[in-house]
Design an enzyme around this catalytic site. Structure first.
Site, PDB file in Angstrom:
ATOM      1  N   HIS A 177      43.254  11.592  59.288  1.00  0.00           N
ATOM      2  CA  HIS A 177      43.251  10.281  58.637  1.00  0.00           C
ATOM      3  C   HIS A 177      43.789   9.186  59.550  1.00  0.00           C
ATOM      4  O   HIS A 177      44.220   8.132  59.058  1.00  0.00           O
ATOM      5  CB  HIS A 177      44.045  10.332  57.335  1.00  0.00           C
ATOM      6  CG  HIS A 177      43.441  11.236  56.309  1.00  0.00           C
ATOM      7  ND1 HIS A 177      42.331  10.887  55.568  1.00  0.00           N
ATOM      8  CD2 HIS A 177      43.771  12.500  55.933  1.00  0.00           C
ATOM      9  CE1 HIS A 177      42.005  11.891  54.760  1.00  0.00           C
ATOM     10  NE2 HIS A 177      42.865  12.878  54.969  1.00  0.00           N
TER      11      HIS A 177
ATOM     12  N   GLU B 223      62.115  16.357  61.842  1.00  0.00           N
ATOM     13  CA  GLU B 223      63.428  16.533  62.462  1.00  0.00           C
ATOM     14  C   GLU B 223      63.276  16.845  63.955  1.00  0.00           C
ATOM     15  O   GLU B 223      64.060  16.348  64.780  1.00  0.00           O
ATOM     16  CB  GLU B 223      64.200  17.641  61.752  1.00  0.00           C
ATOM     17  CG  GLU B 223      65.547  17.988  62.367  1.00  0.00           C
ATOM     18  CD  GLU B 223      66.536  16.843  62.390  1.00  0.00           C
ATOM     19  OE1 GLU B 223      67.580  16.995  63.052  1.00  0.00           O
ATOM     20  OE2 GLU B 223      66.279  15.789  61.769  1.00  0.00           O
TER      21      GLU B 223
ATOM     22  N   ARG C 298      81.626   7.428  67.254  1.00  0.00           N
ATOM     23  CA  ARG C 298      81.282   6.314  66.378  1.00  0.00           C
ATOM     24  C   ARG C 298      80.636   5.155  67.139  1.00  0.00           C
ATOM     25  O   ARG C 298      80.120   4.215  66.520  1.00  0.00           O
ATOM     26  CB  ARG C 298      82.530   5.812  65.649  1.00  0.00           C
ATOM     27  CG  ARG C 298      83.243   6.878  64.836  1.00  0.00           C
ATOM     28  CD  ARG C 298      84.508   6.328  64.224  1.00  0.00           C
ATOM     29  NE  ARG C 298      84.206   5.427  63.131  1.00  0.00           N
ATOM     30  CZ  ARG C 298      84.114   5.787  61.859  1.00  0.00           C
ATOM     31  NH1 ARG C 298      84.305   7.050  61.523  1.00  0.00           N
ATOM     32  NH2 ARG C 298      83.848   4.908  60.931  1.00  0.00           N
TER      33      ARG C 298
ATOM     34  N   LYS D 233      77.343   8.272  65.968  1.00  0.00           N
ATOM     35  CA  LYS D 233      77.343   9.431  65.076  1.00  0.00           C
ATOM     36  C   LYS D 233      77.438   9.032  63.611  1.00  0.00           C
ATOM     37  O   LYS D 233      76.801   9.619  62.753  1.00  0.00           O
ATOM     38  CB  LYS D 233      78.533  10.338  65.442  1.00  0.00           C
ATOM     39  CG  LYS D 233      78.585  11.642  64.655  1.00  0.00           C
ATOM     40  CD  LYS D 233      77.454  12.543  65.027  1.00  0.00           C
ATOM     41  CE  LYS D 233      77.504  13.868  64.301  1.00  0.00           C
ATOM     42  NZ  LYS D 233      76.310  14.670  64.575  1.00  0.00           N
TER      43      LYS D 233
ATOM     44  N   TRP E  43      80.036   0.018  68.745  1.00  0.00           N
ATOM     45  CA  TRP E  43      78.594   0.132  68.614  1.00  0.00           C
ATOM     46  C   TRP E  43      78.105  -1.268  68.277  1.00  0.00           C
ATOM     47  O   TRP E  43      78.405  -1.803  67.211  1.00  0.00           O
ATOM     48  CB  TRP E  43      78.207   1.122  67.524  1.00  0.00           C
ATOM     49  CG  TRP E  43      76.732   1.391  67.460  1.00  0.00           C
ATOM     50  CD1 TRP E  43      76.038   2.298  68.198  1.00  0.00           C
ATOM     51  CD2 TRP E  43      75.778   0.741  66.613  1.00  0.00           C
ATOM     52  NE1 TRP E  43      74.707   2.249  67.882  1.00  0.00           N
ATOM     53  CE2 TRP E  43      74.518   1.301  66.901  1.00  0.00           C
ATOM     54  CE3 TRP E  43      75.855  -0.260  65.649  1.00  0.00           C
ATOM     55  CZ2 TRP E  43      73.357   0.900  66.265  1.00  0.00           C
ATOM     56  CZ3 TRP E  43      74.697  -0.675  65.008  1.00  0.00           C
ATOM     57  CH2 TRP E  43      73.459  -0.094  65.314  1.00  0.00           C
TER      58      TRP E  43
ATOM     59  N   ASN F  79      85.773  -2.798  62.455  1.00  0.00           N
ATOM     60  CA  ASN F  79      84.601  -1.951  62.262  1.00  0.00           C
ATOM     61  C   ASN F  79      83.852  -2.512  61.075  1.00  0.00           C
ATOM     62  O   ASN F  79      84.436  -2.693  60.005  1.00  0.00           O
ATOM     63  CB  ASN F  79      85.008  -0.499  61.991  1.00  0.00           C
ATOM     64  CG  ASN F  79      83.825   0.331  61.506  1.00  0.00           C
ATOM     65  OD1 ASN F  79      82.705   0.144  61.943  1.00  0.00           O
ATOM     66  ND2 ASN F  79      84.085   1.239  60.569  1.00  0.00           N
ATOM     67  N   GLY F  80      82.559  -2.803  61.250  1.00  0.00           N
ATOM     68  CA  GLY F  80      81.793  -3.317  60.130  1.00  0.00           C
ATOM     69  C   GLY F  80      81.038  -4.573  60.482  1.00  0.00           C
ATOM     70  O   GLY F  80      80.800  -4.880  61.661  1.00  0.00           O
TER      71      GLY F  80
ATOM     72  N   LYS G 260      64.879  14.565  66.954  1.00  0.00           N
ATOM     73  CA  LYS G 260      65.765  15.088  67.991  1.00  0.00           C
ATOM     74  C   LYS G 260      65.255  14.716  69.385  1.00  0.00           C
ATOM     75  O   LYS G 260      66.025  14.325  70.258  1.00  0.00           O
ATOM     76  CB  LYS G 260      65.877  16.619  67.879  1.00  0.00           C
ATOM     77  CG  LYS G 260      66.672  17.115  66.701  1.00  0.00           C
ATOM     78  CD  LYS G 260      68.168  16.986  66.847  1.00  0.00           C
ATOM     79  CE  LYS G 260      68.730  15.750  66.224  1.00  0.00           C
ATOM     80  NZ  LYS G 260      68.568  15.539  64.812  1.00  0.00           N
TER      81      LYS G 260
ATOM     82  N   CYS H 196      81.668   1.465  64.510  1.00  0.00           N
ATOM     83  CA  CYS H 196      82.701   1.417  65.535  1.00  0.00           C
ATOM     84  C   CYS H 196      83.905   2.241  65.114  1.00  0.00           C
ATOM     85  O   CYS H 196      84.067   2.602  63.951  1.00  0.00           O
ATOM     86  CB  CYS H 196      83.135  -0.021  65.785  1.00  0.00           C
ATOM     87  SG  CYS H 196      81.781  -1.141  66.154  1.00  0.00           S
TER      88      CYS H 196
ATOM     89  N   GLU I 272      65.846  11.009  70.011  1.00  0.00           N
ATOM     90  CA  GLU I 272      67.260  10.667  70.137  1.00  0.00           C
ATOM     91  C   GLU I 272      67.814  10.951  71.526  1.00  0.00           C
ATOM     92  O   GLU I 272      68.524  10.116  72.094  1.00  0.00           O
ATOM     93  CB  GLU I 272      68.084  11.452  69.103  1.00  0.00           C
ATOM     94  CG  GLU I 272      67.966  10.939  67.686  1.00  0.00           C
ATOM     95  CD  GLU I 272      68.791  11.765  66.724  1.00  0.00           C
ATOM     96  OE1 GLU I 272      69.494  11.179  65.883  1.00  0.00           O
ATOM     97  OE2 GLU I 272      68.735  13.016  66.810  1.00  0.00           O
TER      98      GLU I 272
END
Length: 613
Positions: free
Chosen positions: A509, A486, A27, A608, A83, A109-110, A490, A2, A493
């Site tokens: 496999h 990656e 955030r 982020k 968040w 925040n936390g 993307k 946050c 996301e």
């Protein structure tokens, strides 16, 4: 995760709080709110679900309008962009929170790990809770200790809290004062003239002041319009620093989204990073003696998300150029491994923000075991930079889009420069070969520019097919497997399409069972010693009816025979060429999300900066 911000001074607080939260919105953007306290103790709290645009609308509706159209603007307040961790995304769970008697107001925040035990005790003592959050516990806890001295109440509450957090608190009968405290989550103070700020990050007030005071773990800071005091640190203002000019949040410069803008900024970010770290030709000057680098037995990289993939992509570069074995681990797992980290290792913690909680914890654990710790970050004044023995900076500039793009390529480029430094210290390559590789690194910006141009057209053409797929598979070999991972991340996301990535040799496999005519497959097919084997893997996939798209080197004449469509990236050495392959995959994720009508810069459920475990 946050973002918090506070302001006290002569100017109207609400616009400054809203602007600060807008700069911190990366955030978290599930919900947001502000609370202001006037000189007479009158409190106005406004909260809303959604991003900052929703909060601005709610504030405009709620703020009292005086005669003549002027608005009444208190000069002190706190704000929060959330968040969600504890409790659903609702207005009741949005911050700021207050105690039962509405005397104390806080943003946090936390995570408070012992919140349930504290809540049960507070409820037994008569506290009435109105949310599902752990943050409200803090408001009631401070309120239970408050007898007119907010500083004492916050300190007594801090001693009861377990977890990691940053808190800003106000009290109605001490208007104009904000008390902050932190433990393992960032908190900074912005020093102005007759006004002061407190926030999670400098960006919240960078447009107003660049004089910054960093708050240490477990320190209490008292912020008023007239001054700032750090309890137990006399003369703390002498420690203030001037933040870099790039801390202010940039605009979109004509692009429709930050993500697309930041993809286009990759050549500049790589150029700035490489130029700085190759200034003397042999890689970055780390401040670590060459004999210590020569004595290293291994390199261990810890990171999360995209930064983890950067470590994987650079592993082959470091091993080939320096001769050192490299292990790459997810920080949230590595920090809890039973086996101690081996002696004689260089631990590299990669964290774009310099705040990633799991990466910071892994770095500290390795440092306690006597190893050298290097931070690779995009933020020079971050916690990671303060904790490490040495710092390797990326010069990508502020990245606003939640889906990392330009910081990824800058991280890989910086690690390649580090590989040259390790090579020189260990005499693993000749000076002539190191010069050749340094020259190749210097050419990367131009090659990435070309990859953007060709990749954009290819991605735009392919986006419609991918947007309708039930799932997408990404394949690669060696460092190409890291780029495949990656690319899959993307796409997940920003487009919310299920996607997976594997080393191509692993398909038979098990994962090959997922393939059908409805399953697009993206293959990172750049040049390397396993190129022929990868072509065979592509043929196996295509034989199952899957549509195969390949990202191939412009000199690979055989790729077209094994794929339904091919996008070409410029030729480079095998170790560096995979870095070019990520660009079309970034653009593909962007175009697919746009095709699906999604918010590219603010994907659901993401933030982020991840400052909680």
């Amino acid at each position: 995760m946050c973002g918090i911000v506070g302001y006290t001074g002569a100017r109207p607080a609400r616009p400054l709080l809203l602007d600060g939260l807008t700069a911190l919105e990366y955030r978290g953007y599930d919900s947001a709110g502000i609370a202001t306290i006037a000189e007479d103790g009158a409190v106005e709290t406004v909260r809303s679900v959604g991003n900052l645009a929703a909060l601005r609308e709610r504030v405009a509706e709620r703020v009292p309008v005086l005669a003549g159209g002027e608005t009444e603007e208190p000069a002190a307040g706190i704000g929060h962009t959330r968040w969600a961790t504890h409790g659903a995304v609702t207005e009741a769970n949005a911050h700021p929170h207050t105690d039962t008697f509405e005397r104390v107001h806080i943003v946090l925040n936390g995570i408070v790990e012992n919140w349930l035990a504290l809540k049960l005790k507070l409820e037994a003592d008569g506290a009435v809770f109105t949310s599902e959050t752990d943050a409200e516990v803090v408001a009631h806890l401070i309120g239970s200790f408050y007898d007119g001295d907010l500083v004492d109440a916050v300190e007594r509450a801090r001693r009861k809290l377990r977890g990691h957090y940053a808190i800003a608190a106000m009290a109605v009968d001490q208007p104009g004062m904000i008390v902050g405290v932190r433990k393992e989550c960032p908190l900074v103070v912005g020093l102005g003239d007759g006004e002061n700020f407190i926030a999670s990050a400098v960006a919240a007030f960078a447009s107003e002041t660049r004089r910054v005071l960093e708050i240490n773990d477990r320190e209490l800071v008292v912020v008023t319009a007239d001054g700032v005091e750090v309890v137990g640190r006399p003369g703390a203002l002498a420690d203030a620093v001037l933040a870099s000019a790039d801390q202010a949040a940039p605009d979109k410069d004509g692009f429709d989204t930050y993500m697309r803008k930041e993809i286009s900024e990759q050549p500049a970010g790589i150029a700035a990073t490489v130029f700085e770290h190759l200034a003397d030709g042999d890689g970055p000057e780390l401040g670590i003696p060459a004999e210590d680098l020569a004595a290293l037995r291994a390199v261990r990289i810890v990171a999360c998300g995209t930064s983890y993939h950067a470590g994987l992509a650079a592993r082959d570069i470091i091993e080939r150029w320096s001769g050192l074995p490299v292990e790459v681990e997810v920080a949230s797992e590595q920090r809890y491994r039973a086996a101690a980290v081996g002696e004689g290792e260089l631990l590299i913690g990669i964290t774009q923000s310099g705040e990633t909680a799991d990466t910071l914890a892994a770095m500290r654990a390795s440092h306690e075991r006597g190893n050298r710790v290097l931070a690779l970050t995009n933020v020079a004044d971050s916690q990671a930079a303060r904790d490490a023995d040495a710092v390797l900076l990326t010069r990508a500039g502020t990245e606003i889009g939640v889906a990392a793009t330009k910081t990824f390529t800058a991280q890989v480029a910086a690690l390649a420069a580090l590989a040259l430094r390790l090579s020189a210290a260990r005499d693993a390559l000749s000076a002539e070969r190191r010069r050749e590789l340094a020259s190749e690194l210097a050419l990367l910006p131009d090659l990435v520019e070309r990859a953007i141009a060709t990749g954009d057209t290819w991605a735009g053409n392919l986006a419609g097919r991918i947007a309708e797929a039930p799932m997408v598979m990404f394949l690669g070999r060696q460092s190409g497997a890291a780029i495949a991972m990656e690319g899959a991340l993307k796409l997940k996301e920003v487009s919310y399409i299920p996607s997976d990535a594997y080393p191509a040799g692993e398909m038979k496999h098990g994962p090959i069972a997922l393939l059908s005519e409805e399953t697009p497959v993206l293959c990172v097919a750049t040049a390397g010693e396993l190129q022929d084997k990868l072509h065979s893997n592509m043929a196996e996939v295509r034989a199952r009816g899957a549509h195969v798209s390949a990202i191939a080197c412009e000199t690979d004449a055989d790729a077209q025979a094994h794929a339904d469509d091919v996008v070409r990236v410029p030729a480079a050495s095998p170790e560096l060429q995979t870095l070019l392959a990520v660009v079309p995959l970034q653009l593909l994720a962007y175009h697919v999300a746009v095709t699906r009508g999604l918010n590219v810069d603010q994907p659901r459920n993401l933030a982020k900066t991840v400052t909680v475990e």
